[in-house]
Design a protein around this motif. Structure first.
Motif, short mmCIF file in Angstrom:
data_model
loop_
_atom_site.label_atom_id
_atom_site.label_comp_id
_atom_site.label_asym_id
_atom_site.label_seq_id
_atom_site.Cartn_x
_atom_site.Cartn_y
_atom_site.Cartn_z
N LEU A 169 32.20 41.81 43.42
CA LEU A 169 31.56 41.00 44.80
C LEU A 169 30.11 40.43 43.85
CD1 LEU A 169 34.61 42.73 45.26
CD2 LEU A 169 32.24 42.60 47.83
N TYR A 225 29.46 38.74 50.78
CA TYR A 225 30.02 38.90 49.64
C TYR A 225 30.92 37.44 49.68
CZ TYR A 225 27.91 43.09 49.30
OH TYR A 225 27.09 44.25 49.70
N ASP A 235 22.70 49.90 44.10
CA ASP A 235 21.40 49.41 45.23
C ASP A 235 19.80 49.28 44.26
OD1 ASP A 235 20.56 49.91 48.82
OD2 ASP A 235 20.07 48.40 47.20
N SER A 274 20.31 51.50 53.69
CA SER A 274 19.96 52.43 52.53
C SER A 274 20.82 53.52 52.76
CB SER A 274 19.04 51.92 51.78
OG SER A 274 18.24 50.46 52.35
N LEU A 296 26.71 39.18 46.72
CA LEU A 296 25.80 39.11 47.28
C LEU A 296 25.48 37.39 48.28
CD1 LEU A 296 25.28 40.69 50.06
CD2 LEU A 296 23.20 41.27 49.10
N ASN A 311 18.12 46.14 49.54
CA ASN A 311 19.49 45.90 50.28
C ASN A 311 20.23 44.63 48.95
OD1 ASN A 311 17.84 46.34 52.55
ND2 ASN A 311 19.63 46.89 52.51
N ASP A 312 20.00 44.44 48.15
CA ASP A 312 20.50 43.27 46.93
C ASP A 312 21.22 44.48 46.34
OD1 ASP A 312 19.50 40.94 45.15
OD2 ASP A 312 21.27 41.40 46.22
N MET A 313 23.06 44.55 46.57
CA MET A 313 23.53 45.64 45.97
C MET A 313 24.52 44.67 44.95
SD MET A 313 24.69 48.46 46.66
CE MET A 313 25.42 48.64 48.29
N ARG A 314 24.84 45.26 43.39
CA ARG A 314 25.40 44.41 42.37
C ARG A 314 26.53 45.27 42.47
NH1 ARG A 314 22.08 40.40 40.41
NH2 ARG A 314 19.99 39.43 42.48
N PHE A 315 27.27 44.25 42.27
CA PHE A 315 29.01 45.18 41.97
C PHE A 315 29.17 44.34 40.30
CE2 PHE A 315 31.60 46.67 45.65
CZ PHE A 315 30.22 46.01 46.26
N GLY A 316 29.81 46.15 39.76
CA GLY A 316 30.25 45.37 38.46
C GLY A 316 31.65 44.60 38.63
N TYR A 336 23.02 38.53 53.72
CA TYR A 336 22.50 40.12 54.22
C TYR A 336 21.49 40.03 55.16
CZ TYR A 336 18.11 41.06 51.49
OH TYR A 336 16.86 41.21 51.54
N TYR A 340 26.15 42.73 55.75
CA TYR A 340 26.70 41.65 54.23
C TYR A 340 27.77 40.14 54.64
CZ TYR A 340 23.93 45.76 53.73
OH TYR A 340 23.45 46.88 53.42
#
Lengths: 113, 112
Positions: free
Chosen positions: B43, B35, A92, B97, B45, A99-104, B48, B33
């Motif tokens: 995933l 995804y 995050d 968060s 995004l 809130n722009d979560m980034r995943f591996g 959201y 959210y």
């Protein structure tokens, strides 16, 4: 742009062995999450790491966060077959768009007898 | 609590068709959210929402729209479906968060 890199992407290990999965990210953050996904299933939360030096343990899994190195590790101790799954880290970023979560891309773990 | 629920579980669309993926949560979470997960990938995004009436774009919003009229529901609309939208779609929610996200079971969408 935030990049999150996991390695290895594929991991085959024998029961009883130890191994570490690495998650590197490219921007400032003190919020890192680990999730587990079984084949064809949804994601399940494993750990929430919210500060530099944070360490959390659950069973045979231990996660840590080094915000200065922008690195998180997921350590597996004495692996068992039930740990076979795909593990994702997610970051995050500390930005206005927080809130722009980034995943591996995920690490696909197979534990063999 | 049912947690996060999604419908349908599977859907096949023809190119150019439209559909709405439904998502609901009963945990009174403000944050929700959407995804997408392409095969063998993490995933990404799409959109959201931080509360009813508030939505924002994520990393890959093109071709999608969302609305958030209630705290519980967060539908995702696909207009003019394209093969590139073939994916598994996950809805998630959290308290904000610094909190873990709770994921729905996913919707597997194929566009032919």
């Amino acid at each position: 742009e935030l990049k999150v890199e996991q390695n290895p992407l594929f991991l085959s290990m024998q029961e009883g062995k130890n191994y570490t999965i690495y998650c590197n990210y490219s921007t400032t953050s003190d919020r890192l999450y680990w999730y587990r996904q079984d084949p064809g299933k949804s994601l399940e939360s494993l750990f929430v790491l919210l500060s530099n030096g944070a360490v959390k343990q659950e069973g045979r899994l231990m996660a840590s966060l080094d915000t200065k190195a922008r690195l998180s590790t997921l350590h597996i101790t004495a692996a068992v077959h039930d740990l076979s799954a795909t593990y994702f880290c997610a970051v995050d970023p500390l930005s206005y768009n927080n809130n722009d979560m980034r995943f591996g891309a995920g690490t696909r773990l197979t534990v063999k007898p | 609590n049912a947690g996060v629920t999604q419908t349908p579980k599977f859907r096949i669309l023809k190119i150019g068709q439209s559909m709405t993926l439904q998502c609901a949560q009963d945990m009174n979470h403000n944050y929700m959210y959407w995804y997408r997960q392409d095969p063998g990938m993490g995933l990404k995004l799409i959109y959201y929402s931080v509360g009813a009436g508030i939505t924002d774009k994520g990393e890959v919003p093109n071709g999608y729209n969302v609305s958030r009229s209630t705290t519980e529901d967060f539908p995702l609309r696909l207009e003019l479906a394209a093969p590139s939208q073939t994916s598994v779609y996950f809805c998630a929610s959290d308290r904000g968060s610094y909190n873990e996200q709770f994921f729905g079971p996913g919707t597997r969408l194929t566009v032919l």
